[in-house]
Design an enzyme around this catalytic site. Structure first.
Site, PDB file in Angstrom:
ATOM      1  N   ASP B  29       0.842  -1.203   0.000  1.00  0.00           N
ATOM      2  CA  ASP B  29       0.000   0.000   0.000  1.00  0.00           C
ATOM      3  C   ASP B  29       0.872   1.246   0.000  1.00  0.00           C
ATOM      4  O   ASP B  29       1.992   1.215  -0.525  1.00  0.00           O
ATOM      5  CB  ASP B  29      -0.931  -0.051   1.230  1.00  0.00           C
ATOM      6  CG  ASP B  29      -2.276   0.596   0.962  1.00  0.00           C
ATOM      7  OD1 ASP B  29      -2.287   1.793   0.653  1.00  0.00           O
ATOM      8  OD2 ASP B  29      -3.309  -0.069   1.074  1.00  0.00           O
ATOM      9  N   HIS B  92      -3.869   6.286   3.008  1.00  0.00           N
ATOM     10  CA  HIS B  92      -4.542   5.057   2.568  1.00  0.00           C
ATOM     11  C   HIS B  92      -3.954   3.801   3.232  1.00  0.00           C
ATOM     12  O   HIS B  92      -4.693   2.943   3.735  1.00  0.00           O
ATOM     13  CB  HIS B  92      -4.400   4.997   1.043  1.00  0.00           C
ATOM     14  CG  HIS B  92      -5.171   3.930   0.355  1.00  0.00           C
ATOM     15  ND1 HIS B  92      -4.728   2.630   0.260  1.00  0.00           N
ATOM     16  CD2 HIS B  92      -6.358   3.972  -0.308  1.00  0.00           C
ATOM     17  CE1 HIS B  92      -5.612   1.923  -0.437  1.00  0.00           C
ATOM     18  NE2 HIS B  92      -6.603   2.715  -0.785  1.00  0.00           N
ATOM     19  N   SER B 417     -11.029  -0.422  -1.529  1.00  0.00           N
ATOM     20  CA  SER B 417      -9.800  -0.428  -0.722  1.00  0.00           C
ATOM     21  C   SER B 417     -10.099  -0.675   0.751  1.00  0.00           C
ATOM     22  O   SER B 417      -9.260  -1.198   1.482  1.00  0.00           O
ATOM     23  CB  SER B 417      -9.093   0.923  -0.817  1.00  0.00           C
ATOM     24  OG  SER B 417      -8.298   1.003  -1.954  1.00  0.00           O
TER      25      SER B 417
END
Lengths: 87, 622
Positions: B29, B92, B417
């Site tokens: 990620d 994220h 996600s």
């Protein structure tokens, strides 16, 4: 220069790691030397040598060089690197 | 997350394996924010002995007993060395890591919104960070390098919430390639399905050896009320973190405040785009806008707040840099009428309230849909999981929105996600009880125990939610699993048209394709059954399957078939009698379908009175 002369990042995927005590990175460098012009140094275009879990490498190649690698024994696929996005 | 695990019945007191702290979750990620409370390592023992990875330590980044490994990947030499660390400068990766594997953190919230105890699916597990995404995206060469390392480092599961802009053949896609080799090494890869829904066949991660996860809602919706000077209150959506304390402010329509000096007319300013509003007229007021956006225009013009009218999808929300509420078209029309017909109109926007969503779960509009673009006869996505308005840890290197300066330790965002790491956490939970299970067995456990979902709220039915909504607690006790290994996927690849030369390179077995395997992709021992045919045709398909007993040593399962009109399903034998654990029994499912021009779905449940092992059966016009 045409677009086929421009170097782009390609992934050369070769499947499983070779059996026995083979230096995978040397194998990748050797393959590159077979398709690169003599004036180009392999280490300058080789970005990654994948050798811990599977076999393959990423390199900056021209379209012609990528096409030559695609025809080689031991190669599963050759494709242009793409940019992926977060989901 | 503060609600999603409880929503699916996976509460804080759920039984935990004593080896959960040996489970290593590999997160590919944007990196991680190591100082987040979600990654506190208090109480964790030494690093598992199986770990063979490294920590790319530096003056600004160190690992601990929670984050046991971290490395960044960037072949392009264009990142300043200060930033070339596994630290998350995006948010994220911190969010997904804490969702899958974060520890328990009480009183987590976004300015009091969605407050609760934040926790990941496997709070005692360890995290290995592979930073492959940067501000400009995630490059294939870096993704493959991370897979190469993660598999060799000894992670138990890989979580990857990233995808292509286009749909690629399996071995022209670094994610499918990496997931294939992780499967071969006993490591399941959990992938986000993509955010290109609700268009059919928009899924981007669809290899059969990985888990493809759609995104659905939880029973929590965010309501932001707008009160007008006439006393009327309208309910809009957004995450409004600001409290105007009920104070009424002058209310103006964007159309009445064009920045004429910049050449804009009211036809421009009604949409409140950046630069189109007259700052003098808008400053200190609430502005009404005819379109939804990120609120940049009103914020830049000095508005105190904004009310948007939009006909778009309203099944997920965002935080903004100013008080803001999104109204539907009808309410928006009424509010605009008030603004336009009232002398000195005033309004206020309340801080967001969290209310129960009685329609949950349903698959969110943006979640990519099947069918599978590469193999129409393998159902994708596999499952759905919470991916809408999820509160989880956040990077303190980035502000809450692009337009403000507020730093937050927890943030609420949406996407596949966000659903992917829920499935990752659930898979890791299953693995903590069954460390020797194959990736296919873990995937089967998640699919066959999933909560069934209804096509009433999801027109695309199984193409939206696959086998259904993950049920992590039940997934650890599936009763039966549809197992598969490398050789099964190689047979599948024969059917997919890969050449013997290619297959010889990817498998160590001496398997050769035959008439039996060529074309028969549907005979992969998959926990779902899918057949496609040209529109208007009837079709009959025979599926061969094998199930492995992982429930009670001696058990008898009966086939329970749900076949709607247009679908004929026969199962032979219809009773499976097991005499030991690990015993495998085969059966044949024959499906006849009058497809027409759409899709029909039913199911097969193997039921022993304790376990209900459910598989969807889908027939559709391709």
């Amino acid at each position: 220069h045409g677009s086929s002369d421009k170097r782009q990042v390609y992934i050369i995927y070769m499947g499983n790691l070779p059996k026995g005590k083979v230096s995978t990175t040397s194998l990748h460098t050797s393959m590159l030397h077979e398709v690169l012009p003599s004036s180009t140094v392999g280490s300058e275009v080789l970005l990654y040598s994948y050798h811990r879990s599977f076999n393959g490498f990423a390199a900056k190649l021209t379209e012609d060089e990528a096409a030559k690698l695609r025809e080689k024994d031991g190669v599963v696929s050759v494709f242009r690197s793409q940019k992926k996005q977060l989901h | 997350t503060t609600r999603s695990w409880d929503f699916m019945g996976f509460n804080k007191k759920v039984k935990r394996s004593i080896i959960e702290s040996d489970i290593i979750v590999g997160m590919l990620d944007t990196g991680i924010w190591p100082e987040s409370q979600s990654f506190n390592d208090t109480g964790l023992g030494p690093i598992p002995k199986k770990w063979k990875g490294t920590c790319q330590s530096s003056a600004n980044f160190t690992c601990n007993r929670k984050i046991i490994g971290a490395k960044s990947y960037r072949a392009k030499g264009d990142i300043p060395s200060d930033y070339k660390s596994p630290r998350d400068y995006e948010g994220h990766g911190t969010h997904t890591s804490s969702t899958a594997a974060g520890g328990l953190v009480s009183k987590a919230s976004l300015y009091g919104i969605a407050k609760g105890t934040a926790r990941g699916g496997v709070p005692s597990s360890r995290i290995a960070v592979y930073k492959i995404c940067w501000g400009d995206g995630c490059y294939d060469e870096d993704i493959l390098a991370a897979f190469d390392d993660a598999i060799a480092d000894g992670v138990d599961i890989i979580s990857l919430s990233v995808g292509s802009f286009s749909q690629l053949e399996y071995f022209d896609d670094t994610i499918a390639i990496g997931a294939f080799h992780s499967m071969k090494n006993g490591v399941l890869t959990s992938n986000s399905a993509g955010n290109s829904g609700p268009i059919l066949s928009s899924i981007t991660n669809f290899s059969p050896w990985s888990l493809s996860v759609a995104a659905s809602t939880i029973d929590r919706k965010f309501i932001t009320k707008v009160k007008l000077g006439n006393g009327k209150i309208y309910e809009g959506t957004s995450i409004n973190t600001f409290d105007l304390k009920g104070k009424m402010y002058p209310f103006i329509a964007g159309a009445a405040a064009p920045s004429t000096s910049q050449g804009y007319t009211s036809e421009d300013s009604r949409f409140c785009g950046p630069g189109t509003l007259n700052e003098t007229l808008v400053k200190g007021k609430i502005v009404f806008c005819d379109y939804d956006s990120d609120g940049t225009g009103p914020a830049e013009a000095g508005a105190i707040g904004a009310v948007f009218q939009s006909g778009g999808y309203k099944d997920y929300v965002f935080p903004y840099s100013l008080p803001l509420s999104n109204l539907n078209l009808d309410d928006g029309r009424n509010v605009l009428n008030y603004v336009n017909t009232t002398e000195n109109p005033i309004a206020t926007i309340f801080k967001t309230n969290v209310e129960d969503d009685q329609f949950a779960p349903f698959v969110v509009s943006f979640s990519s849909r099947g069918p599978n673009p590469a193999t129409p006869d393998i159902l994708k996505p596999d499952v759905t999981a919470p991916g809408v308005d999820i509160l989880a840890a956040w990077s303190e290197a980035v502000p809450l929105t692009e337009d403000d300066t507020r730093i937050v330790p927890y943030n609420i965002i949406s996407g596949t996600s966000m659903s992917c790491p829920h499935a990752t956490g659930a898979a890791a939970y299953v693995k903590s009880f069954h460390p020797t299970w194959s990736p296919a067995a873990i995937k089967s456990a998640l699919m066959t125990t999933a909560f069934p979902m209804s096509s009433k709220n999801n027109l695309e039915a199984e193409f939206a939610y696959g086998a259904g909504h993950i049920n992590p607690a039940q997934a650890a006790q599936p009763g039966l699993v549809y197992d598969a290994g490398e050789i099964d996927y190689v047979k599948f690849l024969c059917g997919q048209g890969y050449t013997p030369k290619q297959l010889k390179l990817i498998t160590e077995s001496n398997f050769t394709c035959s008439e039996e395997t060529d074309g028969a992709v549907w005979d992969l021992n998959y926990p779902s059954f899918t057949l496609s045919a040209s529109p208007g045709n009837s079709i009959t398909r025979v599926f061969h399957r094998t199930v492995t007993n992982v429930g009670s040593p001696v058990s008898t399962y009966k086939a329970v078939v749900n076949a709607p009109p247009g679908l004929i399903i026969q199962v032979q034998p219809s009773v499976l009698s097991f005499k030991s654990l690990g015993q495998k029994l085969t059966f044949v499912v024959t499906v006849g379908a009058e497809i027409g021009n759409s899709m029909i779905s039913g199911s097969l449940i193997w039921d022993d009175g304790v376990h209900q092992v459910r598989s969807p059966i889908v027939a559709y016009a391709s």
